[in-house]
Design a protein around this motif. Structure first.
Motif: not given
Length: 203
Positions: A33-40, A47-48, A75-79, A90-93
């Protein structure tokens, strides 16, 4: 002049610089849905990411309908991290989207004050589990509808009805690729958390 030396003033507590308020926020939703894209897009640091390529071994468990172009998965998380207004950090996970990684959501949710649930209108059912997760745990959240390719074919009211969301849940239209758009979603969530805290303090 004797006796006229000026005594150095001790800075008051209000004059001292204070550390910014740290807030943990989850970016959740279904697969692709775009989670990694939003964090980045919004993070002020590199971003991690814990992405791995999609392989033939996952064809039977990874539903790529509507997102055939996707080549990797978390496979784990984005940070990531973003400072808002100079006094709130804000710390984003970003949570993993596939069901086989959902066991990590409980740990990621520890200490989270709020969440953004990303929705892809091409596959709204992929975010039902995330909405249910936060509702059951009483974690405040907003719903952000990610306009893939910059398009939003449905108004927020129709999306609210389709997802059966209560009136107090904000539905926001966004583009997860755009820093300003992603930032505005986070600001809306923070404003909601501040209003809730103020209301609780007044009651």
């Amino acid at each position: 002049m004797a006796g006229s030396e000026r005594v150095a003033e001790t800075p008051t507590a209000s004059a001292r610089s204070t550390a910014p308020e740290a807030v943990k926020i989850l970016i959740a939703g279904g697969f692709g849905v775009g989670k990694t894209t939003m964090v980045g897009s919004v993070s002020e640091i590199a971003p991690l990411r814990t992405e791995e390529p999609l392989t033939a071994a996952g064809l039977d468990v990874d539903d790529l309908a509507g997102i055939e172009e996707k080549r990797a998965t978390t496979v784990a998380l984005d940070f990531g991290r973003i400072t808002i207004g100079g006094d709130v950090v804000l710390y984003l996970f970003g949570t993993p989207g596939q069901q086989r990684f959902w066991f990590m959501w409980n740990d990621l949710a520890i200490g989270a004050l709020g969440a953004v649930v990303l929705v892809d209108v091409r596959r709204p059912e992929s975010s039902f589990a995330a909405i249910d997760f936060f509702e059951r745990r009483g974690i405040p959240f907003v719903v952000a509808v990610n306009g893939f390719h910059g398009r939003h074919p449905y108004p927020a009211a129709e999306i609210r009805e389709a997802l059966a969301l209560p009136e107090h849940v904000q539905v926001l239209l966004c583009d997860a690729r755009e820093r300003t758009s992603s930032r505005d979603v986070l600001i809306a969530l923070i404003d909601q958390l501040i209003d809730a805290a103020a209301g609780a303090a007044a009651s």
